[in-house]
Design an enzyme around this catalytic site. Structure first.
Site, PDB file in Angstrom:
ATOM      1  N   ARG A 163      40.527   6.378  23.321  1.00 33.14           N
ATOM      2  CA  ARG A 163      39.362   6.058  22.522  1.00 33.14           C
ATOM      3  C   ARG A 163      39.738   6.737  21.190  1.00 33.14           C
ATOM      4  NH1 ARG A 163      33.135   6.710  24.412  1.00 33.14           N
ATOM      5  NH2 ARG A 163      33.706   8.964  24.125  1.00 33.14           N
ATOM      6  N   HIS A 192      35.954   8.959  -3.275  1.00 28.15           N
ATOM      7  CA  HIS A 192      35.807   8.252  -2.093  1.00 28.15           C
ATOM      8  C   HIS A 192      37.079   7.757  -1.734  1.00 28.15           C
ATOM      9  CE1 HIS A 192      31.588   8.409  -3.642  1.00 28.15           C
ATOM     10  NE2 HIS A 192      31.227   7.826  -2.733  1.00 28.15           N
ATOM     11  N   GLU A 240      22.126   0.586  22.952  1.00 35.15           N
ATOM     12  CA  GLU A 240      22.447   1.997  23.548  1.00 35.15           C
ATOM     13  C   GLU A 240      21.517   3.042  23.246  1.00 35.15           C
ATOM     14  OE1 GLU A 240      26.423   3.010  22.632  1.00 35.15           O
ATOM     15  OE2 GLU A 240      26.264   2.603  20.456  1.00 35.15           O
ATOM     16  N   LYS A 262      34.248   6.061  16.971  1.00 34.72           N
ATOM     17  CA  LYS A 262      33.199   7.101  17.431  1.00 34.72           C
ATOM     18  C   LYS A 262      33.396   8.106  16.204  1.00 34.72           C
ATOM     19  CE  LYS A 262      32.305  10.532  21.167  1.00 34.72           C
ATOM     20  NZ  LYS A 262      30.683  10.175  21.123  1.00 34.72           N
ATOM     21  N   ARG A 265      36.847  15.799  -4.324  1.00 34.58           N
ATOM     22  CA  ARG A 265      35.995  14.573  -4.209  1.00 34.58           C
ATOM     23  C   ARG A 265      36.094  13.196  -4.909  1.00 34.58           C
ATOM     24  NH1 ARG A 265      31.422  12.257  -4.762  1.00 34.58           N
ATOM     25  NH2 ARG A 265      29.842  11.945  -2.835  1.00 34.58           N
TER      26      ARG A 265
HETATM   27  C1  LIG Z   1      26.187   6.233  20.767  1.00 41.65           C
HETATM   28  C2  LIG Z   1      26.751   6.532  21.969  1.00 41.65           C
HETATM   29  N1  LIG Z   1      26.772   5.887  22.916  1.00 41.65           N
HETATM   30  C3  LIG Z   1      27.218   6.078  24.125  1.00 41.65           C
HETATM   31  C4  LIG Z   1      27.764   7.161  24.376  1.00 41.65           C
HETATM   32  C5  LIG Z   1      28.284   7.546  25.960  1.00 41.65           C
HETATM   33  O1  LIG Z   1      29.843   7.851  25.488  1.00 41.65           O
HETATM   34  P1  LIG Z   1      30.450   8.575  26.791  1.00 41.65           P
HETATM   35  O2  LIG Z   1      30.233   7.773  28.036  1.00 41.65           O
HETATM   36  O3  LIG Z   1      31.991   8.105  26.451  1.00 41.65           O
HETATM   37  O4  LIG Z   1      30.216   9.921  26.740  1.00 41.65           O
HETATM   38  C6  LIG Z   1      27.711   8.385  23.424  1.00 41.65           C
HETATM   39  C7  LIG Z   1      28.352   9.629  23.969  1.00 41.65           C
HETATM   40  O5  LIG Z   1      28.098  10.505  23.130  1.00 41.65           O
HETATM   41  C8  LIG Z   1      27.446   7.817  22.306  1.00 41.65           C
HETATM   42  O6  LIG Z   1      27.142   8.901  21.185  1.00 41.65           O
END
Ligand SMILES: Cc1ncc(COP(=O)(O)O)c(C=O)c1O
Length: 293
Positions: free
Chosen positions: A59, A108, A186, A153, A106
């Site tokens: 990931r 962008h 989520e 992420k 700095r």
């Molecule tokens: C927005 C979000 N969704 C879901 C999760 C859960 O992800 P994981 O199972 O990989 O920890 C996280 C983990 O921090 C997150 O930040």
């Protein structure tokens, strides 16, 4: 020790240099600091072993690729992570990895040349979720104000931070985020699952959610336990049709939800499907720990 504090034992590794976390600093012109131009991972360590390591590294590679941060060696990163865990030595711990695009004047657009900053820290894990895992958690729904690439992420977490603060001020453990059409995406740091007529439901993979590593594991565990699963969104206005709701994440594992916006979920107690999956999760961890190094 309050959950929000790191322990004195916490160790950092910045570009391969090991130091106490308390002594770790980053340059003021680092683009992670200035622009949130950075991606990250959080791993759980059980008895000294990083859990679901390959999945987390995959990931991370996906996130790095999506934001076009180049030159990060995942094997090197993995070695540094292991060295930091061993230096503790850490048993029950978490690993935080953040890669920024590095420092530059700095502006962008990407700098012509910059070296990514590779920051790792490892800290002891003092489980803050024990009670909630056993007895369940209350959650608050909040509008999902985040951007269109929640599958990356990235460290741009202001939408998550503001929603989580609202939940915390309402005495809740997590916020459930919803889109204008009522779709629940989520939690701020967890994936969301529901149970309807015995079937486990969770948002399908899309740009609207982070592909949780625990989420994937739960899909596998449910299949292994013979629990039917459908990747289908849950709606805020249809929660009455669900008998159970639960959250998953690397540090929280599986958390039953027993109340949403002050109203009981199902019968207000952790449900049987959630319990079954919690059991399967514990068995998977025990097996992993028993496997040896
Ligand atoms: C927005 C979000 N969704 C879901 C999760 C859960 O992800 P994981 O199972 O990989 O920890 C996280 C983990 O921090 C997150 O930040």
């Amino acid at each position: 020790m309050p959950v929000s504090q790191t322990s004195p034992a916490a160790l950092a590794n910045i570009n391969g240099v090991l130091m106490p976390l308390a002594e770790a600093t980053v340059p003021a012109l680092d683009r992670g600091f200035l622009f949130g131009d950075a991606v990250y991972e959080v791993l759980r360590v059980y008895q000294g072993k990083p859990w679901l390591l390959k999945e987390h590294l995959n990931r991370l590679a996906y996130s790095l690729n999506a934001v076009r941060i180049q030159g990060v060696g995942l094997e090197r990163l993995q070695e540094r992570m292991r060295a930091t865990i061993t230096a503790g030595p850490f048993g029950e711990a978490t690993v935080y990895i953040q890669i920024t695009r590095g420092s530059a004047p700095r502006s962008h657009k990407f700098p012509i040349s910059s070296t990514p900053l590779e920051f790792i820290y490892v800290d002891e894990f003092h489980d803050p979720y024990q009670q909630a895992r056993r007895h369940g958690a209350a959650v608050l729904t909040q509008p999902d104000l985040r951007w269109d690439r929640c599958d990356i992420k990235s460290t741009n977490l202001l939408g998550n931070v503001l929603a989580m603060q609202a939940a915390s001020e309402a005495g809740c453990l997590e916020a459930l985020l919803y889109l204008p059409d009522g779709t629940l995406t989520e939690g701020t740091h967890t994936s969301l699952f529901g149970v309807r007529q015995g079937t486990v439901l969770t948002s399908p993979r899309s740009n609207a959610i982070l592909p949780g590593i625990t989420r994937s594991l739960i899909l596998r565990l449910a299949a292994g336990a013979g629990v039917p699963v459908r990747e289908e969104v849950l709606k805020r206005g249809e929660l009455d049709e669900a008998s159970e709701l639960f959250l998953t994440g690397t540090t929280s594992e599986i958390l039953p939800v027993i109340a949403v916006d002050g109203r009981p979920m199902g019968d207000g107690r952790p449900g049987p499907v959630t319990r079954r999956l919690q059991q399967a999760y514990q068995e998977a961890v025990a097996e992993f720990v028993a496997e040896g190094a």
